[in-house]
Design an enzyme around this catalytic site. Structure first.
Site, mmCIF file in Angstrom:
data_model
loop_
_atom_site.group_PDB
_atom_site.id
_atom_site.type_symbol
_atom_site.label_atom_id
_atom_site.label_comp_id
_atom_site.label_asym_id
_atom_site.label_seq_id
_atom_site.Cartn_x
_atom_site.Cartn_y
_atom_site.Cartn_z
ATOM 1 N N LYS B 68 -7.034 0.583 4.789
ATOM 2 C CA LYS B 68 -5.603 0.236 4.698
ATOM 3 C C LYS B 68 -4.765 1.321 5.380
ATOM 4 C CE LYS B 68 -2.594 -1.276 0.846
ATOM 5 N NZ LYS B 68 -2.563 -1.393 -0.641
ATOM 6 N N SER B 143 -1.194 -6.064 -1.835
ATOM 7 C CA SER B 143 -0.690 -5.517 -0.591
ATOM 8 C C SER B 143 -1.780 -5.246 0.451
ATOM 9 C CB SER B 143 0.057 -4.210 -0.868
ATOM 10 O OG SER B 143 -0.808 -3.260 -1.464
ATOM 11 N N SER B 167 -3.414 -5.152 -6.032
ATOM 12 C CA SER B 167 -3.383 -5.200 -4.556
ATOM 13 C C SER B 167 -4.724 -5.254 -3.835
ATOM 14 C CB SER B 167 -2.583 -4.017 -4.016
ATOM 15 O OG SER B 167 -1.226 -4.217 -4.234
#
Lengths: 64, 456
Positions: B68, B143, B167
């Protein structure tokens, strides 16, 4: 409409200078209502003697 | 079978036995990124050549992974999904990246995410909202949106993300993958842009539960640079055990969590409980006391801590913050300090009550989301005729366990009638990660898994 009266304009102007541009004053009202509900629920949950922890410390204690 | 369709575990086994060249695997993933990234928006930065460590002998055996865009990789920007941080070039590697490289992981790029990692839908006005490979007009969830897409499309074999309110579990569930959030504090967040330091947990998105255990085992460990890390002596998540589900004690969280479920989610979830019962597991209904308060406290803590980090962007770069994010940062900035402190003060009691509720059980079982993937741009979802805010629909089943810090793994349990993945979640007591993952792996085997969609 919110933000049209002098006092409301003043509130919007001050919040804008403190926080940033506010494009929707209506969200402030909804937000304050939500925060009020959160405050009431949390105040009735925590006791006077409850201390302020840090999550990591709580879990470190649990892991020992 | 394409090599990018392999699970991480399969790839590592083949490489070790000399039956697969890891370079071929990396080349295929990079090729798929070239072909599909513009469409699916899985990556913000692609590393070609990829970032590698010095060793080629390690437990990850040269497998191509993605991370990420919150984790520092030396020499590359860490944008956190916002153009506000586009010039934020890292001068050092995060601990997670160091550990991946030390164990011969190969990093092919940095994944797209929800703007400033503050959201559950994956919405990103700066780099584009990641597209669900199961249906292109639908969200991936966030996310860690790009991480899920990259694994589901074979652009990487596994992805590392963070989970502050679901997330990794939500995008995994909406994209038909495994998402694992370990017990809080097992993995260092040094070199990770924070959303909420009280709750942020590094997690992984993989194709199988065994992959999640294998990858997480590499990441767990003490780190003097992150004082929140606490790893019990002899703690392990890998290798998994193969528990007999017979007499396994599963607490089914039906009240509150199953009050409002889309029909397809309910139906798949009931299939799982029926399967467990047929295997001889002992199921009992469990109710978590003050579960709504867990969500309230998590929300207050996350909003305030996110505003402490990102709130200044509202003043300094208002044109570069979406309206959606402005509203949430605004909430954090206007929350009274005593409310935030009381949310923190509620945590020990809520954790204690949770631990009492799970005592005597091997794990808790519940769906991961109320609904399957909604459409991109949708702000509300319809659940049996009732309109519900999309964030509430995606957060309800996952966020309480962030406040508790409990281990939770989501894995696919089938498809809806219209062909979208449905996720189911196992949650355990603190530090029962290996037990939870082992049970999930057994159940995953029985469920048979789902085949990823073909890309066009």
């Amino acid at each position: 409409m919110l933000g049209e009266k002098p006092l409301e304009r003043e509130v919007v102007s001050r919040l804008t200078s403190l926080i940033g541009p506010m494009e929707d004053i209506g969200t402030l009202i909804t937000l304050l209502e939500r925060l009020k509900s959160y405050r009431e629920r949390l105040e009735s949950y925590v006791d006077v003697e409850d201390s302020l922890p840090v999550h990591g410390i709580v879990l470190r204690y649990e892991s020992e | 079978m394409r090599v990018s369709e392999l699970t991480l575990t399969e790839a590592v086994t083949l490489v070790r036995s000399g039956n697969l060249d890891p370079e071929a695997l990396v080349a295929e993933c990079l090729d798929r990124i070239k072909r599909f990234n513009a469409k699916f928006k899985a990556f913000i930065t692609v590393f070609d050549p990829p970032v590698r460590g010095k060793t080629r002998r390690g437990s990850l055996a040269g497998a191509p992974l993605s991370i990420k865009d919150l984790f520092h990789v030396k020499g590359y920007p860490t944008t956190a999904g916002s153009i506000v941080l586009r010039e934020n070039v890292a001068t050092y590697n995060s601990t997670v990246v160091e550990r991946l490289l030390r164990n011969s992981g190969v990093i092919v790029g940095k994944n797209n995410l929800h703007e400033l990692t503050f959201g559950i839908t994956g919405f990103n006005p700066h780099f584009g909202t990641a597209v669900n490979p199961w249906r292109e007009a639908y969200i991936t969830g966030g996310s860690t949106s790009g991480g899920a897409v990259s694994v589901a499309t074979g652009m990487s074999l596994a992805a590392i993300g963070t989970d502050t309110g679901g997330s990794v579990r939500v995008p995994a569930a909406l994209c038909g993958l495994v998402g694992y959030k370990p017990t809080y504090g097992l993995i260092s967040r040094y070199g990770v842009v924070p959303l909420s330091w009280t709750l942020d947990t590094v997690g992984v998105i993989t194709k199988s539960v065994t992959d999640a255990a294998l990858l997480t085992a590499v990441l767990i460990g003490r780190d003097g640079r992150d004082s929140s890390v606490a790893v019990p002596r002899d703690f392990r998540v890998h290798p998994l055990r193969t528990p007999n589900l017979k007499r396994t004690r599963i607490g089914v969280l039906s009240k509150y969590f199953c009050d409002r479920l889309a029909e397809d989610v309910r139906s798949r979830f009931e299939d799982v409980t029926a399967l467990l019962e047929s295997e001889g597991a002992v199921l009992s209904e469990v109710e978590l006391i003050d579960v709504e308060l867990m969500s309230v406290s998590r929300s207050v803590i996350t909003h305030v801590e996110a505003a402490a980090t990102f709130g200044k962007f509202l003043r300094e770069r208002p044109q570069d913050v979406s309206q959606d994010l402005k509203a949430r940062l605004f909430q954090g900035l206007t929350t009274p300090a005593p409310l935030y402190v009381n949310a923190l003060r509620s945590m020990p009691k809520l954790i204690k009550e949770f631990r009492r509720s799970v005592k005597g059980l091997d794990a808790l079982l519940l769906p991961t989301t109320m609904v399957t993937a909604p459409r991109i741009g949708q702000s509300e979802v319809d659940v049996n005729g009732v309109s519900i805010d999309i964030r509430a629909a995606l957060l309800r089943m996952v966020e309480p366990f962030n406040l508790i810090g409990a281990p939770a793994v989501s894995f696919p349990c089938g498809l809806s009638r219209d062909g979208l993945p449905v996720g189911v979640q196992l949650v355990g007591d603190l530090y029962s990660d290996r037990k939870v993952l082992s049970l999930a792996a057994s159940l995953e085997r029985l469920l048979g898994g789902i085949k990823m969609p073909e890309l066009s």
